[in-house]
Enzyme design. Sequence first.
Site, PDB file in Angstrom:
ATOM      1  N   HIS A   1      -9.537  -0.274  22.966  1.00 11.92           N
ATOM      2  CA  HIS A   1      -9.831  -1.703  22.814  1.00 11.92           C
ATOM      3  C   HIS A   1     -11.234  -1.976  23.323  1.00 11.92           C
ATOM      4  CE1 HIS A   1      -6.324  -3.591  21.105  1.00 11.92           C
ATOM      5  NE2 HIS A   1      -5.504  -2.985  21.965  1.00 11.92           N
TER       6      HIS A   1
ATOM      7  N   LEU B   1       0.811  -1.221   0.000  1.00 11.53           N
ATOM      8  CA  LEU B   1       0.000   0.000   0.000  1.00 11.53           C
ATOM      9  C   LEU B   1       0.846   1.273   0.000  1.00 11.53           C
ATOM     10  CD1 LEU B   1      -2.818  -1.084   2.482  1.00 11.53           C
ATOM     11  CD2 LEU B   1      -2.799  -1.216  -0.019  1.00 11.53           C
TER      12      LEU B   1
ATOM     13  N   ASP C   1     -15.880  -5.927  20.364  1.00 18.93           N
ATOM     14  CA  ASP C   1     -15.210  -6.345  19.141  1.00 18.93           C
ATOM     15  C   ASP C   1     -16.124  -7.131  18.212  1.00 18.93           C
ATOM     16  OD1 ASP C   1     -12.833  -5.147  19.772  1.00 18.93           O
ATOM     17  OD2 ASP C   1     -11.788  -6.979  20.341  1.00 18.93           O
TER      18      ASP C   1
ATOM     19  N   GLY D   1     -10.742  -1.333   8.889  1.00 21.25           N
ATOM     20  CA  GLY D   1     -10.848  -1.069  10.317  1.00 21.25           C
ATOM     21  C   GLY D   1      -9.722  -0.206  10.838  1.00 21.25           C
TER      22      GLY D   1
END
Length: 376
Positions: A124, A59, A154, A81
């Site tokens: 998180h 990338l 998550d 994400g």
Amino acid sequence: MAGPLQGVRIIEMAGIGPGPFAGMMLADHGAEVIRIDRPGAQAPEPVLGRSRKSIVVDLKSPEGIAVVRDLAKSADGFFEGLRPGVMERLGLGPDVLLADNPKLVYGRMTGWGQTGPYAPAAGHDINYIALAGALHTYGRAGEKPTPPINMVGDFGGGGMMLAFGMVSAILSARATGKGQVIDCAMTEGAAVLMGMIWGFRGLGAWADERGVNMLDTGAHFYDTFECADGKFVSIGSIEPQFYALLRKLTGLDADPEFDAQMDQRQWGPLKAKLTALFKSKPRDHWCELMETTDVCFAPVLSMAEAPEHPHNKARGSFAEIGGMTQPMPAPRYSGTPTATPVAPPANGAHSAELLAGLGYDAAKIEALKAAGAFGR
């Protein structure tokens, strides 16, 4: 892959945790999910990475970015994400990809969402469910909040919510010809999972503290109990008929104190009695007495035990895939059944196939290699 999403192509920017989970959900149900891996990246997680195709792209290379754009032109959906702004800096933001492919659904999953004071910050699962008002509810009375591993932020509020959003927006795009951007924030997904509890609170039926409500271990008839062998069972005898059967099978129907099922002042003493009762016999005794009855009972199984339980074996709920036990896809479909998942491919295993599918000839592929589009 078989399943109801057969014929849908999704491009997944490789990541960890909730992103791969969304990709797994989509692939499990038949979508062709193509993972964009970076040169030298670690192997995918063996369960969350299953049933994919993989192409390695650098990338940092303009030629590599062009390859990703071409893949996105061929796709129904694309998701990432990364932190807000990262994809724009790479030249792969939604404005660029939707200009290339107006029907594209561009999924963006972050902990905090694309906007707001927290948006640029790291976090998180534990942080996302904390801000959502969810973590405060998890735990026993008088104890600190206990995160339910990383299921709620998550995977429930993040990965599964994104997969649902992708399918919903792809249906819209097929009907209208217009794609769109999905802003999937795990903190908001976690809040949505708490929808029923918010309803209870609004009705005055939920105290805003831990371990004192019917569904959070406050009640004697909705909890886990240790048995004589150190194993546990779960009881969920909420409805009167189920509670009556619990009393009958345990012999507690003769104890009038258990008549006061919904008197919260009695929950503590009644739980102490049930705790002593279940501790008096091993788990197998309670299974023999209560399994498959309307008590609302199940043994608390370890991960080693769950695949071997007769019910799970009868339904084929688990399978050996790639040398390890994994859950099978869920839910199930009568007309478009899903296939058994396959182990994740090695990074870049489908590069040649995918590039050929884009119409790249051998000379163009060699030129891209020479330019470092796939890493050096």
